[in-house]
Write a protein that holds these residues in place. Structure first.
Motif, mmCIF file in Angstrom:
data_model
loop_
_atom_site.group_PDB
_atom_site.id
_atom_site.type_symbol
_atom_site.label_atom_id
_atom_site.label_comp_id
_atom_site.label_asym_id
_atom_site.label_seq_id
_atom_site.Cartn_x
_atom_site.Cartn_y
_atom_site.Cartn_z
ATOM 1 N N ARG A 72 0.808 -1.347 0.274
ATOM 2 C CA ARG A 72 0.118 -0.048 -0.009
ATOM 3 C C ARG A 72 1.179 1.080 -0.153
ATOM 4 N NH1 ARG A 72 -1.153 2.214 5.605
ATOM 5 N NH2 ARG A 72 -0.446 1.111 7.144
ATOM 6 N N GLU A 73 0.306 1.924 -0.554
ATOM 7 C CA GLU A 73 1.355 3.477 -0.539
ATOM 8 C C GLU A 73 0.806 4.032 0.721
ATOM 9 O OE1 GLU A 73 0.033 5.305 -4.459
ATOM 10 O OE2 GLU A 73 1.164 3.451 -5.627
ATOM 11 N N ILE A 74 1.599 4.682 1.157
ATOM 12 C CA ILE A 74 2.563 5.981 2.486
ATOM 13 C C ILE A 74 2.414 7.293 1.752
ATOM 14 C CG2 ILE A 74 2.741 6.368 4.069
ATOM 15 C CD1 ILE A 74 1.241 3.522 4.207
ATOM 16 N N THR A 75 1.510 7.975 1.839
ATOM 17 C CA THR A 75 1.770 9.232 0.854
ATOM 18 C C THR A 75 1.397 10.428 1.464
ATOM 19 O OG1 THR A 75 -0.739 9.277 0.135
ATOM 20 C CG2 THR A 75 0.078 7.856 -1.229
ATOM 21 N N LEU A 76 2.300 11.960 0.463
ATOM 22 C CA LEU A 76 2.172 12.790 1.324
ATOM 23 C C LEU A 76 1.699 13.728 0.581
ATOM 24 C CD1 LEU A 76 3.349 14.939 3.607
ATOM 25 C CD2 LEU A 76 5.034 15.334 3.051
ATOM 26 N N SER A 77 0.868 14.442 0.630
ATOM 27 C CA SER A 77 0.049 15.606 -0.876
ATOM 28 C C SER A 77 0.122 15.042 -2.067
ATOM 29 C CB SER A 77 1.053 16.843 -0.611
ATOM 30 O OG SER A 77 1.096 17.312 0.569
ATOM 31 N N GLY A 78 -0.638 13.941 -1.911
ATOM 32 C CA GLY A 78 -0.947 12.694 -2.610
ATOM 33 C C GLY A 78 0.134 11.644 -3.730
ATOM 34 N N SER A 79 1.451 12.307 -2.902
ATOM 35 C CA SER A 79 2.973 11.010 -4.051
ATOM 36 C C SER A 79 3.173 10.335 -3.159
ATOM 37 C CB SER A 79 3.697 12.861 -3.670
ATOM 38 O OG SER A 79 3.582 13.464 -4.831
ATOM 39 N N VAL A 80 3.745 9.398 -2.986
ATOM 40 C CA VAL A 80 3.996 8.183 -2.473
ATOM 41 C C VAL A 80 5.665 8.510 -1.639
ATOM 42 C CG1 VAL A 80 5.230 6.063 -2.219
ATOM 43 C CG2 VAL A 80 2.669 6.680 -4.251
ATOM 44 N N TRP A 121 6.437 5.525 0.817
ATOM 45 C CA TRP A 121 6.838 4.757 0.709
ATOM 46 C C TRP A 121 5.992 3.500 0.285
ATOM 47 C CZ3 TRP A 121 6.765 6.358 6.207
ATOM 48 C CH2 TRP A 121 5.637 5.734 6.759
ATOM 49 N N TYR A 122 6.145 2.447 -0.216
ATOM 50 C CA TYR A 122 5.255 1.536 -0.156
ATOM 51 C C TYR A 122 4.880 0.265 1.009
ATOM 52 C CZ TYR A 122 5.763 3.147 -5.131
ATOM 53 O OH TYR A 122 5.746 3.611 -5.811
ATOM 54 N N LEU A 182 11.445 2.185 0.697
ATOM 55 C CA LEU A 182 11.201 3.791 0.131
ATOM 56 C C LEU A 182 10.940 4.455 -1.587
ATOM 57 C CD1 LEU A 182 11.513 6.687 2.212
ATOM 58 C CD2 LEU A 182 13.527 6.723 1.010
ATOM 59 N N ASN A 183 10.814 5.637 -1.945
ATOM 60 C CA ASN A 183 10.134 5.796 -3.519
ATOM 61 C C ASN A 183 10.970 5.669 -3.881
ATOM 62 O OD1 ASN A 183 11.625 7.864 -2.856
ATOM 63 N ND2 ASN A 183 9.483 9.361 -1.891
ATOM 64 N N ASN A 184 11.979 5.475 -3.570
ATOM 65 C CA ASN A 184 13.225 5.438 -4.925
ATOM 66 C C ASN A 184 13.288 4.213 -4.568
ATOM 67 O OD1 ASN A 184 14.693 5.325 -2.464
ATOM 68 N ND2 ASN A 184 16.596 6.375 -2.293
#
Length: 299
Positions: free
Chosen positions: A73-81, A83-84, A117-119
């Motif tokens: 599941r995507e953990i988001t901030l202001s709609g951007s991921v 971390w997964y 993490l998103n990267n």
């Protein structure tokens, strides 16, 4: 007539004493057995998550990135991921190609928590350490409390994370990329609700939300401003902006309690920087950027 020898039988008091001693020994033996069982399971967990860690690291050398978690599941901030979060399940196990079978928790049979993490360059695996069983006995003067704590491992820096949203570069003070709350995917809500899972503390990964264990005791940060920079990263080429960024980072962690030792050590080094020394401020900021800490891009 045969005489009855009173010395050949136990008195009632002697019987009570013997029963009490046997009960005490039995209780102590049971506690020792329980603790041995828990210790054995903890040993299995440590071995397995370290094997997962090794397999992930070797896989990343070949693939250039870590695999996406299963059931992510995507953990988001202001709609951007940011971390997964999911588990080290069948897909991740197949992707690393180095473990003969998929490891699962020895107590519950569930997959280990795995966050990325998103990267796709920093990750965190989370399991638990079991403590002593809650045992009540009339023959023991105290109660053994259950001490179930989180055990996190991985290469996540436990300091900051980067995300780009609506054209803004955002840096977040973030000591963990594992959440105990499976009902929220919004980062700031997770942080403000004390739901980050910290190594050695009492919040557990959401994969352990089975009703078997308590979920309480994450990093305390209700008043924390997690966003320590928002704007254009090119602004961090200037000393005043670098200084403000580090001041915000120090302030954020000063409002936290119960962070891991890894985070504490990083913040202690940060606190040693003389913010009036432009070279020292630039050196630390460049260190974060040049090493892609938390996914920060190089300037």
């Amino acid at each position: 007539m045969k005489s009855f020898d009173k010395k050949s039988a136990f008195t009632l008091i002697e019987l009570v004493i013997v029963i009490t001693i046997l009960s005490l020994l039995s209780t102590m033996g049971f506690i020792s057995y329980i603790n041995f069982s828990k210790g054995s399971r903890d040993s299995v967990r440590i071995t397995e998550v370290r094997n997962i860690q090794k397999s992930l690291e070797l896989s990343a050398i070949d693939e250039g990135r870590f695999p996406i978690p299963d059931k992510a599941r995507e953990i988001t901030l202001s709609g951007s991921v940011v971390w997964y979060q999911g588990t080290f399940g069948d897909s991740a196990h197949k992707a690393v190609k180095r473990l003969s079978k998929k490891p699962v928790d020895p107590s519950l049979g569930i997959e280990y928590s795995y966050s990325l993490l998103n990267n796709s360059q920093e990750y965190q695996i989370s399991t638990i350490f079991e403590g002593e069983e809650i045992t009540k006995s009339p023959f023991i003067s105290h109660t053994y409390a259950a001490e179930i704590t989180a055990f996190n491992i991985g290469n996540y820096n436990e300091r900051v994370s980067y995300v780009k949203s609506d054209g803004r570069d955002i840096i977040v003070a973030l000591p963990s990329i594992t959440s105990s709350d499976d009902s929220s995917n919004e980062l700031l809500e997770i942080i403000q609700s004390n739901n980050l899972v910290i190594h050695g503390k009492y919040n557990l990964s959401d994969s352990y939300n089975t009703g078997e264990y308590n979920q309480s005791g994450g990093v305390k940060s209700e008043d924390m401003n997690a966003i320590v920079f928002s704007g254009n990263l090119n602004e961090l080429n200037e000393y005043e902006n670098q200084r403000k960024f580090l001041e915000n980072l120090i302030a954020s962690y000063s409002q936290m309690s119960d962070v891991s030792q890894k985070s504490t050590d990083a913040v202690e080094k940060l606190n040693q920087i003389n913010l009036d020394d432009s070279e020292a401020v630039q050196e630390y900021t460049n260190f974060l950027m040049q090493n892609n800490i938390g996914g920060l891009p190089r300037l």
